[in-house]
Enzyme design. Structure first.
Site, short mmCIF file in Angstrom:
data_model
loop_
_atom_site.label_atom_id
_atom_site.label_comp_id
_atom_site.label_asym_id
_atom_site.label_seq_id
_atom_site.Cartn_x
_atom_site.Cartn_y
_atom_site.Cartn_z
N LEU A 236 115.82 55.10 67.40
CA LEU A 236 114.80 56.15 67.34
C LEU A 236 114.44 56.53 65.91
O LEU A 236 113.34 56.99 65.65
CB LEU A 236 115.31 57.38 68.09
N GLN B 171 125.48 55.03 62.19
CA GLN B 171 125.24 55.12 63.63
C GLN B 171 123.77 55.38 63.92
O GLN B 171 123.15 56.23 63.31
CB GLN B 171 126.17 56.11 64.32
N TRP B 172 123.28 54.56 64.85
CA TRP B 172 121.89 54.59 65.27
C TRP B 172 121.82 55.17 66.67
O TRP B 172 122.61 54.82 67.53
CB TRP B 172 121.32 53.18 65.30
N TYR B 173 120.83 56.01 66.90
CA TYR B 173 120.62 56.57 68.24
C TYR B 173 119.51 55.81 68.93
O TYR B 173 118.40 55.67 68.41
CB TYR B 173 120.36 58.08 68.15
N ILE B 174 119.85 55.28 70.08
CA ILE B 174 118.94 54.44 70.85
C ILE B 174 118.20 55.29 71.89
O ILE B 174 117.01 55.10 72.13
CB ILE B 174 119.71 53.29 71.55
#
Length: 161
Positions: free
Chosen positions: A77, A25-28
């Site tokens: 991020l 999971q990537w945090y935008i």
């Protein structure tokens, strides 16, 4: 939709886990009490917005096409949080046990979703300290400040110091 979720450390050496599902999971975007992430899970992508603090937060999810997801991931991020999720039934509930990899290696967290803040649930023997209110253990913060940066403090928390 309001998600009511409690989070606990897992006592080391008790669970023998098999057949988990890989998650990245990537945090935008991330701000005070809110986050936007893209999660790859079971071959697809889901965008999730979480708003609020504490165990009850608003959560909005939507499936993404591969093109949408990859475009968003390009603007992440930082590196993704990587973990393997295991589902374990205990009493009337299903626990999600996440075993983290990479910069969060060694962290095992168990989450339980409830229908009400005061709902009763059985605590299996492998459940350790509750960290629901500890921002250090929110995935959005683990992406920015993984336990590899504060391992000695993490070990103290794990050991109950």
């Amino acid at each position: 939709m309001i998600e009511i979720e409690r989070k606990f450390l897992v006592r080391p050496g008790i669970l023998d886990l098999k057949d988990g599902k890989e998650i990245a999971q990537w945090y935008i975007m991330r701000g005070e009490g809110r986050s936007l992430r893209v999660r790859r899970y079971e071959g697809g992508y889901v965008m999730t917005v979480k708003i609020g603090k504490g165990i009850a937060r608003q959560e909005i999810e939507r499936k993404l096409s591969n093109a949408e997801a990859l475009s968003m991931i390009d603007n992440a991020l930082e590196e993704p949080v990587r973990k393997t999720r295991h589902s374990i039934k205990s009493g009337k509930h299903i626990w999600s046990v996440d075993v983290f990899q990479g910069a969060n290696e060694g962290l095992w967290l168990a989450e339980i979703e409830l229908q009400a803040k005061d709902e009763y649930f059985e605590r299996p023997a492998w459940i350790g300290k509750e960290v629901s209110g500890d921002a250090c253990f929110q995935n959005a913060n683990l992406a920015r400040n993984p336990i590899s940066k504060w391992r000695s403090d993490f070990i103290a928390v794990l050991n109950g110091d």
